[in-house]
Write an enzyme that holds these catalytic residues in place. Sequence first.
Site, PDB file in Angstrom:
ATOM      1  CB  THR A   1      -8.687   3.916   5.456  1.00 51.03           C
ATOM      2  OG1 THR A   1      -8.500   4.404   5.795  1.00 51.03           O
ATOM      3  CG2 THR A   1      -8.708   4.062   4.185  1.00 51.03           C
TER       4      THR A   1
ATOM      5  N   GLY B   1     -10.453  13.591   7.919  1.00 48.00           N
ATOM      6  CA  GLY B   1      -8.957  13.083   6.787  1.00 48.00           C
ATOM      7  C   GLY B   1      -9.478  12.744   5.901  1.00 48.00           C
TER       8      GLY B   1
ATOM      9  N   GLY C   1      -3.754  11.057   5.842  1.00 49.51           N
ATOM     10  CA  GLY C   1      -5.230  11.814   5.083  1.00 49.51           C
ATOM     11  C   GLY C   1      -4.682  13.168   5.027  1.00 49.51           C
TER      12      GLY C   1
HETATM   13  N1  ASP Z   1      -6.423   8.404   5.038  1.00 51.13           N
HETATM   14  C1  ASP Z   1      -6.835   7.868   7.231  1.00 51.13           C
HETATM   15  C2  ASP Z   1      -7.150   9.646   7.185  1.00 51.13           C
HETATM   16  O1  ASP Z   1      -6.110  10.083   7.126  1.00 51.13           O
HETATM   17  C3  ASP Z   1      -6.673   7.024   7.058  1.00 51.13           C
HETATM   18  C4  ASP Z   1      -6.008   6.016   6.221  1.00 51.13           C
HETATM   19  O2  ASP Z   1      -5.631   5.232   5.726  1.00 51.13           O
HETATM   20  O3  ASP Z   1      -4.733   5.731   7.288  1.00 51.13           O
HETATM   21  O4  ASP Z   1      -8.159   9.055   8.319  1.00 51.13           O
END
Ligand code: ASP
Length: 304
Positions: A169, A199, A223
């Site tokens: 992300t 997420g 997430g």
């Molecule tokens: N938080 C993001 C999600 O779950 C993924 C990430 O931050 O790596 O979509």
Amino acid sequence: MYGIAVHGGAGTPPRGQIEPARERRYHEGMLAALDAAREVLERGGSSLDAVVRAVVVLEDDPMFNAGRGAVCTREGHHELDASIMEGAALRAGAVCGLRHVKNPIELARAVMERSPFVMLGGAGAEEFALAEGFALVPNEYFRTEERWQQLQRVLTAGDAPLPLAHVGTVGAVALDVHGHLAAATSTGGMTAKRYGRIGDSPVIGAGTYADDRACAVSATGHGEIFLRNAVAHDLCARMRYGGASLDQAVHDVVHGELVARGGEGGVIAIDRHGRIAIDCNVEGMFRGSLTAGGEPRTAIFREP
Ligand code: ASP
């Protein structure tokens, strides 16, 4: 005083397993994002402009899981989420499930500034994008060979839990010379996610939060667990109501609450004094920071 911090996700390859040339490209990407934000902040621009500029640079860089280079859904497509918030008036905007918007963070900002809503999803968000004059791109624009191969590896492994290396992300938090905070987060989500899965990144209070009375936060990690813990707001609340310092709040959320629930990942945060706190409970997180008059710093792995 101004300050900026950026992240490129907590899903780093294991220490010692990134080729030096590749490692350099990650650092260059984060430095470019810091530079773009510095250019805004130095001339007295807003923290909102700075976080958007930084995140656009990271969305356009195929090394990171946001915009071009986003991970694939189980069906091999790309669905993007983003959110933005400013700490002066607590205005916020978010978009989720986008398939055709080149820079989701810019659409999140448009939702905040040009609509009466906070969050728009899927086809409705893309219709709004068209109406607002955003150019749409084919879904293949986001695809890279590497993400495609990552999907194949996850599909071959069956239903094994997704290692964090398949997420990622990008995000940015900033303080401007006017004393205002802003936070922005953008993601392709998780490799092999079910289509329609959303997420924490586009959810205000989970992946992103900014409040001039506390701090600005952008999160990265698993997430579902970040959603259940309302991570970004929890961190601000610890400062506002509990009187915690920025460092204490970040430490307790990342190593206390999240670890207790198996929530791998990390956060970047900045307070109104320009103090920056960056922490993760995994081996590495792509990250960088810069304050007025200082040199930019970037890092990938946790300090030993
Ligand atoms: N938080 C993001 C999600 O779950 C993924 C990430 O931050 O790596 O979509």
